[in-house]
Design a protein around this motif. Structure first.
Motif, PDB file in Angstrom:
ATOM      1  N   PRO A 176       0.824  -1.215   0.000  1.00 36.73           N
ATOM      2  CA  PRO A 176       0.000   0.000   0.000  1.00 36.73           C
ATOM      3  C   PRO A 176       0.852   1.257   0.000  1.00 36.73           C
ATOM      4  O   PRO A 176       1.970   1.267   0.519  1.00 36.73           O
ATOM      5  CB  PRO A 176      -0.808  -0.124   1.298  1.00 36.73           C
ATOM      6  CG  PRO A 176      -0.042  -1.057   2.160  1.00 36.73           C
ATOM      7  CD  PRO A 176       0.639  -2.002   1.232  1.00 36.73           C
ATOM      8  N   THR A 383      -4.409   1.911   6.106  1.00 35.99           N
ATOM      9  CA  THR A 383      -4.514   1.555   4.691  1.00 35.99           C
ATOM     10  C   THR A 383      -4.555   0.039   4.516  1.00 35.99           C
ATOM     11  O   THR A 383      -5.325  -0.492   3.703  1.00 35.99           O
ATOM     12  CB  THR A 383      -3.330   2.146   3.906  1.00 35.99           C
ATOM     13  OG1 THR A 383      -3.299   3.555   4.109  1.00 35.99           O
ATOM     14  CG2 THR A 383      -3.468   1.873   2.422  1.00 35.99           C
ATOM     15  N   ARG A 386      -8.162  -1.074   5.751  1.00 34.12           N
ATOM     16  CA  ARG A 386      -9.282  -0.652   4.898  1.00 34.12           C
ATOM     17  C   ARG A 386      -9.164  -1.161   3.461  1.00 34.12           C
ATOM     18  O   ARG A 386     -10.141  -1.655   2.889  1.00 34.12           O
ATOM     19  CB  ARG A 386      -9.368   0.875   4.865  1.00 34.12           C
ATOM     20  CG  ARG A 386      -9.778   1.508   6.169  1.00 34.12           C
ATOM     21  CD  ARG A 386      -9.687   3.021   6.124  1.00 34.12           C
ATOM     22  NE  ARG A 386     -10.521   3.601   5.069  1.00 34.12           N
ATOM     23  CZ  ARG A 386     -10.659   4.900   4.863  1.00 34.12           C
ATOM     24  NH1 ARG A 386     -10.025   5.765   5.632  1.00 34.12           N
ATOM     25  NH2 ARG A 386     -11.430   5.357   3.903  1.00 34.12           N
ATOM     26  N   ASP A 387      -7.968  -1.040   2.872  1.00 36.47           N
ATOM     27  CA  ASP A 387      -7.836  -1.219   1.423  1.00 36.47           C
ATOM     28  C   ASP A 387      -7.218  -2.549   1.005  1.00 36.47           C
ATOM     29  O   ASP A 387      -7.481  -3.017  -0.101  1.00 36.47           O
ATOM     30  CB  ASP A 387      -6.995  -0.078   0.835  1.00 36.47           C
ATOM     31  CG  ASP A 387      -7.595   1.289   1.109  1.00 36.47           C
ATOM     32  OD1 ASP A 387      -8.826   1.357   1.284  1.00 36.47           O
ATOM     33  OD2 ASP A 387      -6.840   2.275   1.182  1.00 36.47           O
ATOM     34  N   LYS A 390      -9.211  -5.370   3.903  1.00 37.57           N
ATOM     35  CA  LYS A 390     -10.660  -5.089   3.828  1.00 37.57           C
ATOM     36  C   LYS A 390     -11.413  -5.612   5.055  1.00 37.57           C
ATOM     37  O   LYS A 390     -12.458  -6.245   4.950  1.00 37.57           O
ATOM     38  CB  LYS A 390     -11.247  -5.656   2.526  1.00 37.57           C
ATOM     39  CG  LYS A 390     -10.591  -5.072   1.268  1.00 37.57           C
ATOM     40  CD  LYS A 390     -11.289  -5.509   0.011  1.00 37.57           C
ATOM     41  CE  LYS A 390     -10.543  -5.059  -1.235  1.00 37.57           C
ATOM     42  NZ  LYS A 390     -10.334  -3.600  -1.317  1.00 37.57           N
TER      43      LYS A 390
END
Length: 460
Positions: A176, A383, A386-387, A390
């Motif tokens: 990320p 990050t 969340r990304d 998930k």
């Protein structure tokens, strides 16, 4: 047969002491003798809250050396503390080792130093002692640190680590990005003196890493495959959790309030919002009250850790009548036995600052997150959550930078209203915990490291 004798030294912050203490206790469980070196102030805190068991005391010795500051000086002034450590502690560590090594049967086999204490690696090399570096945070944050020269060469930061341009940084397509140069591990402080001091720690740590035989880290290939592929010399041995002692952790600076566990026992399964922001996060009065009311509006039971000094006011200022209104539905404690709390079946989600220890503990217990980062690597960990993984959501601030009560209520409802977050979190939990079981990748790496120390001892 002589036992390996390892000297372990953490960077003097709560989030650094806990994981390296876990490593030390793992070593003790394998018959390795450990001398654990804290600063004098932290030694006093750790020993007053110590959970080192009687069985470990024969092999584990907790000792202290001064950090160079007077007892009354402010150790939250990280610029002053960092400069004082660099001036004082190398010589004091050398003196300690010389004293230990006077006894032939007790000589130090190896030094394991937090990479934020790179000077200790240099002391070990000077004294002819085997060396290992330990990184307690994410490998992604370490990758950023190891890339500091590239960032200078690309004109992104200057020679003091201060950002020249503000942009997103993507070190690799497989990990990320850092969303801003203000979110690099050393640029998150308000004053330039502290940024410069921490950048010096970064430079020292990178130099010291080249002097080590091993560089071990508190992560796993399942969590950070991209970052680990950039640095194959890093050996993940994590997550280092207190599972072997049923969640009892050592190394805490504050006394845990275990009554929260009895309160959790009275709550329905998967119902409680657990809220904890680690040892550094500060709130102003407005933000603190918005959080309090947001938890109240959630209409769910919540366990909230409000440590001493968490608000900028002398004492935490709850809204008028707040404690009476939330009654037994809200439990507020000054410090919680977090590992046991997160493992409790009543806990539904974790509102977290996303420090790496808390992140690993939430992941290892299959919990979804609501991310509220404060500084340093916490934004990057958000990050991941969340990304990449998930397993959680973040909060949006209003036009004056406040996370409002309505935003808190809304995100709690969204996170707990969708089963996908919990299901994904449980899937990652299984992958990560398998790495530390016998036969797992982290377990094998730690076993190989311990075997190396045993061979060193036999040769000496």
């Amino acid at each position: 047969m002589a036992k390996p004798h390892v000297l372990v030294i953490p960077y003097p912050a709560q989030g650094h002491v806990i994981p390296i203490m876990e490593l030390a206790l793992r070593l003790v469980n394998h018959g390795v003798k450990v001398t654990f070196v804290n600063t004098e102030v932290n030694h006093q805190l750790v020993t007053s809250n110590s959970l080192v068991t009687d069985g470990s005391k024969d092999l584990m010795q907790l000792v202290a050396i001064p950090d160079g500051l007077e007892p009354w000086e402010d150790r939250s002034n990280l610029c002053m503390l960092t400069n004082s450590i660099l001036q004082t502690m190398p010589h004091k560590l050398e003196m300690l080792i010389e004293t230990i090594n006077k006894e032939d049967s007790n000589k130090v086999t190896c030094i394991i130093a937090d990479d934020g204490m790179g000077w200790a690696i240099k002391v070990a090399k000077k004294m002819g002692i085997a060396r290992a570096a330990f990184w307690p945070a994410s490998v992604a944050s370490l990758a950023c640190i190891m890339s500091f020269q590239r960032l200078i060469d690309d004109g992104i930061i200057d020679n003091n680590g201060i950002p020249i341009i503000h942009q997103m940084i993507q070190l690799s397509e497989t990990m990320p990005p850092f969303n801003s140069t203000n979110q690099l591990p050393w640029t998150c402080f308000e004053d330039l003196g502290t940024v410069k001091a921490f950048f010096q720690v970064v430079v020292e740590g990178v130099e010291a890493a080249s002097l080590t035989e091993w560089f071990i880290c508190n992560s796993s290939t399942e969590l950070e495959p991209g970052a680990l592929s950039l640095y194959p010399q890093l050996l993940p041995i994590g997550p280092l959790l207190a599972s072997s002692r049923l969640g009892d952790q050592s190394g805490h600076f504050w006394q845990e309030d275990s009554t929260s566990l009895a309160w959790l026992d009275q709550q329905p399964p998967c119902s409680v919002i657990y809220v904890a922001f680690g040892s550094f996060t500060l709130f102003n009065k407005t933000q603190f009250q918005e959080l309090a009311i947001g938890l109240e509006l959630s209409n769910r039971p919540f366990l909230w850790v409000v440590r001493p000094g968490m608000t900028k006011e002398t004492t935490a200022a709850y809204p008028d009548g707040y404690v009476e209104r939330v009654g037994s539905r809200g439990r507020i404690v000054s410090w919680a036995p977090q590992q046991k709390v997160l493992a409790h079946p009543s806990v539904a989600c974790f509102v977290s600052h996303c420090g790496w220890n808390s992140t690993l503990e939430g992941v290892a217990n299959g919990l979804p997150f609501l991310c509220w980062p404060y500084f340093a690597d916490q934004f990057h960990n958000e990050t991941y959550i969340r990304d990449i993984w998930k397993t959680g959501l973040g909060f949006d601030k209003d036009e004056v930078g406040i996370i409002t009560r309505g935003e808190i209520k809304s995100k709690v409802e969204q996170l707990l209203g969708e089963n996908t977050f919990r299901a994904t979190a449980m899937d990652i939990k299984e992958k990560v915990t398998s790495s530390i079981r016998e036969g797992g990748s982290s377990h094998k790496n730690l076993s190989n490291f311990i075997e190396w120390m045993r061979i060193l001892t036999q040769k000496s």
